[in-house]
Design an enzyme around this catalytic site. Structure first.
Site, PDB file in Angstrom:
ATOM      1  N   ARG A   1     -11.980  13.273  49.669  1.00 59.77           N
ATOM      2  CA  ARG A   1     -12.663  12.699  50.843  1.00 59.77           C
ATOM      3  C   ARG A   1     -11.647  12.492  51.968  1.00 59.77           C
ATOM      4  O   ARG A   1     -11.969  12.593  53.140  1.00 59.77           O
ATOM      5  CB  ARG A   1     -13.375  11.387  50.491  1.00 59.77           C
ATOM      6  CG  ARG A   1     -13.939  10.670  51.711  1.00 59.77           C
ATOM      7  CD  ARG A   1     -15.127   9.750  51.422  1.00 59.77           C
ATOM      8  NE  ARG A   1     -15.018   8.985  50.211  1.00 59.77           N
ATOM      9  CZ  ARG A   1     -14.259   7.882  50.067  1.00 59.77           C
ATOM     10  NH1 ARG A   1     -13.563   7.401  51.074  1.00 59.77           N
ATOM     11  NH2 ARG A   1     -14.210   7.251  48.908  1.00 59.77           N
TER      12      ARG A   1
ATOM     13  N   TYR B   1     -28.913  18.920  73.393  1.00 56.10           N
ATOM     14  CA  TYR B   1     -29.441  19.351  72.096  1.00 56.10           C
ATOM     15  C   TYR B   1     -30.416  18.292  71.556  1.00 56.10           C
ATOM     16  O   TYR B   1     -30.109  17.095  71.573  1.00 56.10           O
ATOM     17  CB  TYR B   1     -28.278  19.560  71.130  1.00 56.10           C
ATOM     18  CG  TYR B   1     -28.708  19.951  69.743  1.00 56.10           C
ATOM     19  CD1 TYR B   1     -29.266  21.199  69.503  1.00 56.10           C
ATOM     20  CD2 TYR B   1     -28.556  19.074  68.675  1.00 56.10           C
ATOM     21  CE1 TYR B   1     -29.666  21.554  68.225  1.00 56.10           C
ATOM     22  CE2 TYR B   1     -28.953  19.435  67.395  1.00 56.10           C
ATOM     23  CZ  TYR B   1     -29.505  20.669  67.177  1.00 56.10           C
ATOM     24  OH  TYR B   1     -29.905  21.027  65.919  1.00 56.10           O
TER      25      TYR B   1
ATOM     26  N   ASP C   1     -19.994  18.826  73.872  1.00 52.90           N
ATOM     27  CA  ASP C   1     -20.548  19.661  72.807  1.00 52.90           C
ATOM     28  C   ASP C   1     -20.350  21.117  73.246  1.00 52.90           C
ATOM     29  O   ASP C   1     -21.033  21.608  74.141  1.00 52.90           O
ATOM     30  CB  ASP C   1     -22.038  19.323  72.627  1.00 52.90           C
ATOM     31  CG  ASP C   1     -22.704  20.148  71.521  1.00 52.90           C
ATOM     32  OD1 ASP C   1     -22.172  21.208  71.164  1.00 52.90           O
ATOM     33  OD2 ASP C   1     -23.779  19.721  71.051  1.00 52.90           O
TER      34      ASP C   1
ATOM     35  N   LYS D   1     -22.694  27.361  64.027  1.00 50.32           N
ATOM     36  CA  LYS D   1     -23.135  28.416  64.927  1.00 50.32           C
ATOM     37  C   LYS D   1     -22.043  29.495  65.079  1.00 50.32           C
ATOM     38  O   LYS D   1     -21.741  30.178  64.130  1.00 50.32           O
ATOM     39  CB  LYS D   1     -23.551  27.805  66.261  1.00 50.32           C
ATOM     40  CG  LYS D   1     -24.436  26.534  66.116  1.00 50.32           C
ATOM     41  CD  LYS D   1     -25.788  26.816  65.489  1.00 50.32           C
ATOM     42  CE  LYS D   1     -26.542  25.544  65.058  1.00 50.32           C
ATOM     43  NZ  LYS D   1     -26.690  24.498  66.069  1.00 50.32           N
TER      44      LYS D   1
HETATM   45  C1  LIG Z   1     -26.973  23.084  66.081  1.00 51.45           C
HETATM   46  C2  LIG Z   1     -26.435  22.229  67.139  1.00 51.45           C
HETATM   47  C3  LIG Z   1     -26.018  20.909  66.888  1.00 51.45           C
HETATM   48  C4  LIG Z   1     -26.164  20.262  65.511  1.00 51.45           C
HETATM   49  O1  LIG Z   1     -25.347  20.865  64.566  1.00 51.45           O
HETATM   50  P1  LIG Z   1     -25.709  20.964  63.000  1.00 51.45           P
HETATM   51  O2  LIG Z   1     -24.571  21.747  62.458  1.00 51.45           O
HETATM   52  O3  LIG Z   1     -27.039  21.641  62.898  1.00 51.45           O
HETATM   53  O4  LIG Z   1     -25.773  19.559  62.479  1.00 51.45           O
HETATM   54  C5  LIG Z   1     -25.481  20.179  67.938  1.00 51.45           C
HETATM   55  N1  LIG Z   1     -25.373  20.701  69.182  1.00 51.45           N
HETATM   56  C6  LIG Z   1     -25.772  21.957  69.466  1.00 51.45           C
HETATM   57  C7  LIG Z   1     -25.616  22.475  70.851  1.00 51.45           C
HETATM   58  C8  LIG Z   1     -26.316  22.759  68.463  1.00 51.45           C
HETATM   59  O5  LIG Z   1     -26.721  23.999  68.762  1.00 51.45           O
END
Ligand SMILES: *Cc1c(COP(=O)(O)O)cnc(C)c1O
Length: 384
Positions: free
Chosen positions: A49, A101, A173, A198
């Site tokens: 962890r 998001y 983000d 992603k």
């Molecule tokens: C998918 C996404 C998230 C969340 O991420 P997860 O890996 O699904 O928890 C946050 N911000 C953006 C822009 C995203 O496309």
């Protein structure tokens, strides 16, 4: 590593031959604990962890490609966002970009607002408007660019310098752009957040998040919170992302080339009303995009003449290569219908006001051959 160009960094950073065998690939250290030689003496690893060697290698790689000093991986993008919010306390205020998001909006409004944190939403276009929302309690600016699903671009450098003047932390983000296209830390951000799920992972086979920073103080706080709350990814997933990052530059180049071909094709199509892709010269934020991004990315959206939901459905049902699915950033092309999928929870009036019209289709353009993708869309458009 910092003197090398992006592709070299993506392939080599964090990855040293394994000391026991010379294995060129970082082993998957599938272990929860580490034997200590004697009391008080260990090799830097006590419990997974807290640290895990496969995760450490990935964190070095992520820090390098994002031009940061410290990176921490979390079990998902949302776990990464959650960790940033845990740095705040009741009474603190956050100014977030509107059109962020959906999952981020949900955690802000349904988890942290009830705990006493106040959220303001702003388009982040007019600096005066942002400045008017700042007060003595403002602790954090939460930014996202390009935005989903309209691909608007905000000026990170200008907003970060405004925040700095007021001593406010900025988190970006950077999921849609990926570190290949944009490095917010270089533009003045304090924290970069990624849904590693992603583009970084890139193959639609992992859920993971990450936070990257240059601040030792923030990095220590992230490490403390993560060790305490425990949302760590497993070593197998870390291995897959390490492998994914090695081709990030190659994938991103092709994503951009394919998206450009599709954006130009759609832009000239008589049945298409509007194409949202920051690389088009008539995109309202094209100049800002040119300034802060190295290319314009693989995400785009478009609406149809007449704006009929039925037409959007017909197109989505007739695409064979673009699969209808949530998520983005993988090698395969995906399509989605924001009005009934990602933004279905918004009241129709709100949704239309923000520009998410009934016929809007979002594409995550993959790295297949562009000609095939164009044919797929051309065939689907011929059905309406
Ligand atoms: C998918 C996404 C998230 C969340 O991420 P997860 O890996 O699904 O928890 C946050 N911000 C953006 C822009 C995203 O496309």
């Amino acid at each position: 590593m910092s003197t090398y160009k992006f592709g070299t960094k993506a392939i080599h950073s964090g990855v040293d031959p394994d000391p026991t065998t010379g294995a060129i690939m970082t082993p998957i250290y599938q272990t929860s604990t580490y034997v200590q030689e004697e009391i008080g003496s260990h090799k830097g690893y006590q419990y997974s962890r807290i640290q895990n060697p496969t995760r450490t290698a990935l964190e070095k790689s992520l820090a390098t490609v994002e031009n940061g000093k410290y990176a921490s991986c979390l079990g998902s993008g949302m776990a990464a966002t959650d960790l940033v919010m845990r740095m705040l306390k009741p009474g603190d205020e956050v100014i977030a970009i509107n059109g962020l998001y959906g999952g981020s909006y949900r955690i802000f409004k349904t988890v942290y607002e009830p705990l006493g944190i106040k959220f303001h939403f702003d388009p982040m276009v007019e600096l005066d408007s942002i400045a008017q929302r700042i007060n003595a309690n403002t602790r954090l600016l939460w930014l996202e660019t390009p935005t989903n699903p309209l691909l608007q671009i905000i000026d990170l450098q200008a907003i970060c310098s405004l925040a700095k003047k007021h001593g406010i932390m900025v988190a970006v983000d950077n999921t849609f752009a990926s570190p290949y296209l944009q490095n917010p830390l270089d533009l003045g951000a304090d924290i970069v957040m990624h849904s590693v799920t992603k583009y970084l992972a890139g193959h639609s086979d992992v859920i993971m998040g990450a936070l990257i920073t240059n601040s030792e103080e923030i990095a220590e706080e992230i490490q403390r919170l993560r060790t305490t709350t425990g949302a760590v990814p497993g070593p197998q997933d870390c291995f897959l992302v390490l492998r994914g990052i090695k081709t990030l530059h190659l994938r991103m180049r092709q994503h951009c080339i394919n998206a450009k071909a599709i954006a130009e094709y759609l832009n000239a199509h008589p049945k298409v009303e509007k194409v949202n892709w920051p690389g088009l010269p008539d995109h309202p934020n094209h100049e800002v995009a040119k300034k802060q991004m190295r290319d314009f990315g693989g995400m785009l959206s478009f609406s149809l003449v007449g704006d009929r939901m039925e037409d959007a459905k017909t197109i989505l049902n007739n695409c064979k290569l673009f699969c209808l699915a949530e998520s983005l950033g993988g090698v395969e092309s995906l399509s989605s219908h924001p009005a009934t999928m990602s933004h279905a929870a918004l009241p129709k009036e709100e949704r239309l006001k923000t520009g998410i019209v009934d016929s809007l289709i979002r594409l995550s353009v993959g790295v297949e051959d562009a000609e095939d993708l164009l044919k797929d869309l051309d065939n689907a458009l011929s059905k309406i």
